[in-house]
Scaffold this motif. Structure first.
Motif, PDB file in Angstrom:
ATOM      1  N   CYS A   1     -23.909  10.982   0.144  1.00 24.40           N
ATOM      2  CA  CYS A   1     -22.659  11.128   0.981  1.00 24.40           C
ATOM      3  C   CYS A   1     -21.866  12.833   0.253  1.00 24.40           C
ATOM      4  O   CYS A   1     -22.264  13.035  -0.947  1.00 24.40           O
ATOM      5  CB  CYS A   1     -21.162  10.247   0.813  1.00 24.40           C
ATOM      6  N   ILE A   2     -22.502  13.644   1.380  1.00 22.45           N
ATOM      7  CA  ILE A   2     -21.738  14.977   1.713  1.00 22.45           C
ATOM      8  C   ILE A   2     -20.174  15.235   1.245  1.00 22.45           C
ATOM      9  O   ILE A   2     -19.402  14.420   2.558  1.00 22.45           O
ATOM     10  CB  ILE A   2     -22.422  15.958   2.244  1.00 22.45           C
TER      11      ILE A   2
ATOM     12  N   LYS B   1     -24.568  20.306  -5.561  1.00 16.59           N
ATOM     13  CA  LYS B   1     -24.340  19.733  -3.988  1.00 16.59           C
ATOM     14  C   LYS B   1     -23.056  19.149  -3.224  1.00 16.59           C
ATOM     15  O   LYS B   1     -22.999  19.177  -2.445  1.00 16.59           O
ATOM     16  CB  LYS B   1     -25.333  19.022  -3.285  1.00 16.59           C
ATOM     17  N   ASN B   2     -22.116  18.382  -4.802  1.00 15.19           N
ATOM     18  CA  ASN B   2     -20.715  17.773  -4.548  1.00 15.19           C
ATOM     19  C   ASN B   2     -21.598  16.796  -3.190  1.00 15.19           C
ATOM     20  O   ASN B   2     -20.320  16.347  -2.500  1.00 15.19           O
ATOM     21  CB  ASN B   2     -19.993  18.944  -3.803  1.00 15.19           C
ATOM     22  N   GLN B   3     -22.286  16.024  -3.924  1.00 21.16           N
ATOM     23  CA  GLN B   3     -22.070  14.909  -2.777  1.00 21.16           C
ATOM     24  C   GLN B   3     -22.772  13.652  -3.745  1.00 21.16           C
ATOM     25  O   GLN B   3     -22.709  13.707  -5.049  1.00 21.16           O
ATOM     26  CB  GLN B   3     -23.637  14.306  -2.522  1.00 21.16           C
ATOM     27  N   PHE B   4     -22.963  12.626  -3.859  1.00 18.41           N
ATOM     28  CA  PHE B   4     -23.343  11.170  -4.564  1.00 18.41           C
ATOM     29  C   PHE B   4     -24.078  10.130  -3.790  1.00 18.41           C
ATOM     30  O   PHE B   4     -24.294  10.522  -2.121  1.00 18.41           O
ATOM     31  CB  PHE B   4     -21.746  10.576  -5.028  1.00 18.41           C
ATOM     32  N   THR B   5     -24.913   9.670  -4.717  1.00 17.22           N
ATOM     33  CA  THR B   5     -26.049   9.085  -4.139  1.00 17.22           C
ATOM     34  C   THR B   5     -26.077   7.500  -4.658  1.00 17.22           C
ATOM     35  O   THR B   5     -25.710   6.863  -5.612  1.00 17.22           O
ATOM     36  CB  THR B   5     -27.346   9.847  -3.939  1.00 17.22           C
ATOM     37  N   LEU B   6     -26.141   7.094  -2.918  1.00 17.34           N
ATOM     38  CA  LEU B   6     -26.640   4.840  -3.674  1.00 17.34           C
ATOM     39  C   LEU B   6     -27.947   4.938  -3.583  1.00 17.34           C
ATOM     40  O   LEU B   6     -28.521   5.132  -2.505  1.00 17.34           O
ATOM     41  CB  LEU B   6     -26.237   4.923  -2.076  1.00 17.34           C
ATOM     42  N   GLN B   7     -28.320   4.204  -4.651  1.00 15.70           N
ATOM     43  CA  GLN B   7     -29.725   3.573  -4.504  1.00 15.70           C
ATOM     44  C   GLN B   7     -29.339   2.274  -5.185  1.00 15.70           C
ATOM     45  O   GLN B   7     -29.085   1.448  -5.660  1.00 15.70           O
ATOM     46  CB  GLN B   7     -30.466   3.795  -5.438  1.00 15.70           C
ATOM     47  N   LEU B   8     -30.287   1.391  -3.756  1.00 20.91           N
ATOM     48  CA  LEU B   8     -30.300  -0.149  -3.649  1.00 20.91           C
ATOM     49  C   LEU B   8     -31.677  -0.696  -4.009  1.00 20.91           C
ATOM     50  O   LEU B   8     -32.087  -0.177  -2.998  1.00 20.91           O
ATOM     51  CB  LEU B   8     -29.761  -0.934  -2.658  1.00 20.91           C
ATOM     52  N   SER B   9     -31.840  -1.072  -4.727  1.00 16.85           N
ATOM     53  CA  SER B   9     -33.826  -1.593  -4.444  1.00 16.85           C
ATOM     54  C   SER B   9     -34.098  -2.482  -4.647  1.00 16.85           C
ATOM     55  O   SER B   9     -32.679  -3.181  -4.382  1.00 16.85           O
ATOM     56  CB  SER B   9     -33.446  -1.526  -6.511  1.00 16.85           C
TER      57      SER B   9
END
Length: 122
Positions: free
Chosen positions: A22-23, A77-85
């Motif tokens: 998400c940017i 980068k001013n972003q956050f990330t989701l990881q779903l395994s």
């Protein structure tokens, strides 16, 4: 005005890891008392809160998903990330990144991304 934009693959194979970014267009994800959250929506489950990472970098997850979920951030980068395994077909949904504020013991979501459709299929 802050805008959020999700990015990532629309198709993921079962058992693989879904990764969405998400940017955040303006402001910093490290300032303000914001909770940068992921929410998903499917016809079967409706709206489902996944988790957040807050302005301090602390993360918190829904109990039903916490064993498979990780939310991180890249402040450069001013972003956050989701990881779903270990995804399975029930993880198919429209995934939204959102910004929230603490409000009377809960969270009030004031900015939403447009959402991105994720399909889980081999």
């Amino acid at each position: 005005q802050v805008q959020l934009q999700e990015s990532g693959p629309g198709l993921v194979k079962p058992s693989q890891t879904l990764s969405l970014a998400c940017i955040v267009s303006s402001g910093s994800i490290t300032t303000g008392y914001y909770y940068w959250s992921w929410i998903r929506q499917s016809p079967k489950k409706g709206l489902e809160w996944i988790g957040y990472i807050d302005f301090r970098g602390r993360d918190y997850y829904a109990s039903s998903l916490k064993n498979r979920t990780s939310i991180s951030r890249d402040t450069s980068k001013n972003q956050f990330t989701l990881q779903l395994s270990s995804v399975h077909p029930e993880d198919a949904a429209v995934y939204y990144c959102t910004r929230a504020l603490a409000d009377f013991g809960g969270l009030r979501y004031d900015v939403w991304g447009q959402g991105t459709q994720v399909t889980v299929s081999s």
